[in-house]
Design a protein around this motif. Structure first.
Motif, PDB file in Angstrom:
ATOM      1  N   ILE A 136       0.828  -1.205   0.000  1.00 19.69           N
ATOM      2  CA  ILE A 136       0.000   0.000   0.000  1.00 19.69           C
ATOM      3  C   ILE A 136       0.865   1.259   0.000  1.00 19.69           C
ATOM      4  N   ALA A 137       1.883   1.272   0.876  1.00 21.06           N
ATOM      5  CA  ALA A 137       2.697   2.482   0.990  1.00 21.06           C
ATOM      6  C   ALA A 137       3.486   2.736  -0.284  1.00 21.06           C
ATOM      7  N   PHE A 138       3.974   1.686  -0.934  1.00 21.13           N
ATOM      8  CA  PHE A 138       4.741   1.909  -2.157  1.00 21.13           C
ATOM      9  C   PHE A 138       3.840   2.352  -3.298  1.00 21.13           C
ATOM     10  N   TYR A 139       2.588   1.845  -3.290  1.00 17.98           N
ATOM     11  CA  TYR A 139       1.622   2.320  -4.296  1.00 17.98           C
ATOM     12  C   TYR A 139       1.396   3.826  -4.132  1.00 17.98           C
ATOM     13  N   VAL A 140       1.245   4.252  -2.877  1.00 20.35           N
ATOM     14  CA  VAL A 140       1.065   5.689  -2.611  1.00 20.35           C
ATOM     15  C   VAL A 140       2.281   6.464  -3.087  1.00 20.35           C
ATOM     16  N   ARG A 141       3.465   5.901  -2.849  1.00 24.30           N
ATOM     17  CA  ARG A 141       4.691   6.569  -3.258  1.00 24.30           C
ATOM     18  C   ARG A 141       4.738   6.741  -4.778  1.00 24.30           C
ATOM     19  N   GLN A 142       4.345   5.681  -5.507  1.00 24.83           N
ATOM     20  CA  GLN A 142       4.339   5.783  -6.970  1.00 24.83           C
ATOM     21  C   GLN A 142       3.365   6.852  -7.440  1.00 24.83           C
ATOM     22  N   GLU A 143       2.168   6.878  -6.816  1.00 26.47           N
ATOM     23  CA  GLU A 143       1.168   7.877  -7.202  1.00 26.47           C
ATOM     24  C   GLU A 143       1.690   9.283  -6.926  1.00 26.47           C
ATOM     25  N   MET A 144       2.319   9.464  -5.762  1.00 27.13           N
ATOM     26  CA  MET A 144       2.832  10.795  -5.412  1.00 27.13           C
ATOM     27  C   MET A 144       3.978  11.196  -6.328  1.00 27.13           C
ATOM     28  N   MET A 160       6.619  13.338   0.656  1.00 33.66           N
ATOM     29  CA  MET A 160       6.313  11.983   0.206  1.00 33.66           C
ATOM     30  C   MET A 160       6.874  10.947   1.189  1.00 33.66           C
ATOM     31  N   PHE A 161       8.099  11.169   1.640  1.00 33.26           N
ATOM     32  CA  PHE A 161       8.712  10.187   2.547  1.00 33.26           C
ATOM     33  C   PHE A 161       7.995  10.158   3.891  1.00 33.26           C
ATOM     34  N   VAL A 162       7.604  11.335   4.393  1.00 34.34           N
ATOM     35  CA  VAL A 162       6.882  11.355   5.676  1.00 34.34           C
ATOM     36  C   VAL A 162       5.564  10.593   5.523  1.00 34.34           C
ATOM     37  N   VAL A 163       4.819  10.896   4.440  1.00 31.64           N
ATOM     38  CA  VAL A 163       3.507  10.276   4.245  1.00 31.64           C
ATOM     39  C   VAL A 163       3.631   8.764   4.089  1.00 31.64           C
ATOM     40  N   CYS A 164       4.580   8.319   3.236  1.00 27.73           N
ATOM     41  CA  CYS A 164       4.716   6.874   2.996  1.00 27.73           C
ATOM     42  C   CYS A 164       5.161   6.156   4.254  1.00 27.73           C
ATOM     43  N   SER A 165       6.085   6.743   4.984  1.00 27.04           N
ATOM     44  CA  SER A 165       6.544   6.109   6.216  1.00 27.04           C
ATOM     45  C   SER A 165       5.408   6.036   7.222  1.00 27.04           C
ATOM     46  N   PHE A 166       4.586   7.097   7.269  1.00 28.40           N
ATOM     47  CA  PHE A 166       3.445   7.097   8.184  1.00 28.40           C
ATOM     48  C   PHE A 166       2.455   5.997   7.810  1.00 28.40           C
ATOM     49  N   ILE A 167       2.130   5.907   6.509  1.00 25.02           N
ATOM     50  CA  ILE A 167       1.146   4.905   6.073  1.00 25.02           C
ATOM     51  C   ILE A 167       1.650   3.491   6.361  1.00 25.02           C
ATOM     52  N   ALA A 168       2.909   3.221   5.978  1.00 19.10           N
ATOM     53  CA  ALA A 168       3.448   1.866   6.170  1.00 19.10           C
ATOM     54  C   ALA A 168       3.461   1.490   7.644  1.00 19.10           C
ATOM     55  N   VAL A 207      15.500  11.354   8.205  1.00 12.94           N
ATOM     56  CA  VAL A 207      14.758  12.099   9.231  1.00 12.94           C
ATOM     57  C   VAL A 207      13.274  12.091   8.896  1.00 12.94           C
ATOM     58  N   ALA A 208      12.949  12.246   7.602  1.00 14.40           N
ATOM     59  CA  ALA A 208      11.541  12.229   7.193  1.00 14.40           C
ATOM     60  C   ALA A 208      10.902  10.881   7.515  1.00 14.40           C
ATOM     61  N   ILE A 209      11.650   9.797   7.263  1.00 17.05           N
ATOM     62  CA  ILE A 209      11.132   8.459   7.575  1.00 17.05           C
ATOM     63  C   ILE A 209      10.866   8.350   9.080  1.00 17.05           C
ATOM     64  N   ALA A 210      11.844   8.818   9.877  1.00 12.67           N
ATOM     65  CA  ALA A 210      11.688   8.737  11.331  1.00 12.67           C
ATOM     66  C   ALA A 210      10.502   9.572  11.805  1.00 12.67           C
ATOM     67  N   MET A 211      10.254  10.715  11.131  1.00 13.33           N
ATOM     68  CA  MET A 211       9.113  11.548  11.510  1.00 13.33           C
ATOM     69  C   MET A 211       7.800  10.828  11.269  1.00 13.33           C
ATOM     70  N   GLY A 212       7.665  10.213  10.084  1.00 15.03           N
ATOM     71  CA  GLY A 212       6.441   9.479   9.789  1.00 15.03           C
ATOM     72  C   GLY A 212       6.224   8.341  10.770  1.00 15.03           C
TER      73      GLY A 212
END
Lengths: 178, 261
Positions: B155-163, B173-181, B243-248
């Motif tokens: 799901i998260a990678f699909y969102v990443r591709q769309e974004m 994008m990284f914050v959102v995908c990390s949050f979703i995953a 850092v963005a990944i850690a934030m999500g």
């Protein structure tokens, strides 16, 4: 002594690392023929690292250095055969060994340390944890790249010409002499 | 060789396009410099090049007449990593060097290489999800944890591709995908309590497909080869993504009320 249990564990580790390497490699769109090579290299490298850590008791950064060195050697051998730059399959096969979890745990630890309002979590142990994770990230990264680059540096001249289809060695030498 | 030497502007334009494509595809700095100077030397020119994160600056000089020189700058467009392009362009540069192709011929081959379609996005999506599930196993996660990570990554990678298709800011994008995953992994492993013995590992590995591995490797290579400025900027870029990944991730930890990872 190498037991069957350990052997099976190492092979399983290699297989899962190969799957991981293929998946992380296709994000950067490698040439088709490089993908199986990535899988083999990642399996060898990660399996070796698993063996070194769990059987010989090496630490993760030294083990990564040896694993990456083996990947570097093999990648030169493959690069000569399928005419791709060695990094095209050496890098993706390193990806399963990238210390991603240590990296974000460093940042998470920092955030936790900073946002702790009670002050109960701001202990020397918390600092030690942040330092340990951060340094592990850095050292493993350097070990991986140094390990892969070492064979390329040792066979410097050759590795630049892996993508060359025909190699007019003699003409080149004449040109260099001029 | 020198009788049909092409005009310096033509050579300069070609070399800049070449350098920009290589940088965008994710090469380390020294390979870009090597490939470009290889082509230049086949036309009897020498180059001096400066490469930054967002621009390439290059002076092309006539090897026999130093008064003939041309300096130009070009922006590097942010593109997705593409190792096929690197491989093919590198091969082309050797063919130019060995076979002395003409400028229009190099142009047409260059255009063909750059326009080669990527691997199908659905295949990539499936493979990345499998990869992250296998990665979860490497961190001693059990079978259920692997399933959770597979779903979360899918799901998260699909969102990443769309974004990415919509050219979203990549930090966002990284914050959102990390949050979703991590949210999916955290919800299934902790809140709904699906029977996994290793919920921590499921949550911890669910975001690992986002780690910018290739930029990190390139950063270290640049640092080791003495391109300290380029290496540092790559390193800082990669660190910001982490850092963005850690934030999500910490956002989902906060929402789910999970304390210990």
């Amino acid at each position: 002594m190498m037991t069957t249990d350990l052997l099976i564990a190492v092979i399983l580790d290699g297989i899962f690392a190969a799957v991981a390497a293929i998946g992380f490699a296709v994000i950067s769109n490698p040439p088709r023929k490089a993908i199986p090579v990535c899988a083999i290299l990642a399996a060898v490298g990660h399996g070796l690292r698993y063996f070194l850590i769990n059987h010989l008791g090496l630490d993760i950064s030294t083990a990564s250095l040896f694993a990456a060195f083996s990947i570097g050697l093999l990648s030169l051998w493959f690069a000569d055969r399928i005419h791709c730059p060695a990094e095209v399959f050496a890098f993706p096969s390193l990806l399963p060994m990238i210390p991603g979890m240590f990296a974000y745990k460093t940042i998470l630890g920092l955030m936790k340390f900073l946002t702790d309002t009670t002050g109960a979590g701001q202990t020397p142990e918390a600092i030690a944890g942040i330092l340990r994770n951060g340094l592990t990230t850095l050292f493993v990264l350097f070990a991986l790249v140094l390990g892969v680059a070492l064979p390329i540096l040792l066979f410097h001249k050759r590795s630049y010409m892996m993508t060359r289809l025909f190699r007019p060695e003699r003409r080149n030498r004449a040109r260099a002499a001029q | 060789m020198t009788s049909t030497r092409p005009h310096i502007h033509e050579v300069s334009d070609l070399l800049l396009d070449f350098a920009v494509s290589l940088m965008g595809a994710g090469t380390h700095t020294s390979r870009v410099a090597r490939n470009v100077s290889r082509i230049a030397s086949s036309f009897g020119y020498g180059i001096d090049i400066i490469i930054f994160q967002k621009t390439v600056m290059m002076t092309v000089t006539h090897l026999e007449d130093n008064n003939v020189r041309h300096t130009s700058v070009k922006k590097i467009k942010p593109t997705a990593l593409n190792f096929s392009t690197i491989s093919e362009l590198s091969r082309l540069s050797w063919e130019v060097y060995d076979g002395h192709l003409s400028i229009p011929e190099i142009r047409s081959r260059y255009n063909r290489i750059v326009k080669t379609p990527r691997m199908s996005r659905w295949a990539v999506l499936g493979l990345v999800a499998c990869a992250n599930a296998a990665f979860c196993r490497l961190f001693t996660g059990d079978l259920v944890a692997m399933g959770i990570v597979f779903m979360a990554t899918l799901i998260a990678f699909y969102v990443r591709q769309e974004m990415m298709n919509r050219h979203a800011n990549h930090l966002v994008m990284f914050v959102v995908c990390s949050f979703i995953a991590s949210m999916i992994a955290g919800l299934t492993a902790f809140t709904w309590n699906i029977g996994t013995a290793t919920p921590q590992i499921a949550l911890g590995t669910s975001v690992l497909f986002l780690i910018p591995g290739v930029p990190l490797i390139n950063a270290i290579i640049d640092l080791l080869e003495g391109f300290v400025l380029a290496g540092t900027s790559r390193m800082i870029n990669a660190c910001m993504l982490i850092v963005a990944i850690a934030m999500g991730l910490s956002l989902s930890l906060l929402v789910l009320g999970i304390d210990k990872l």
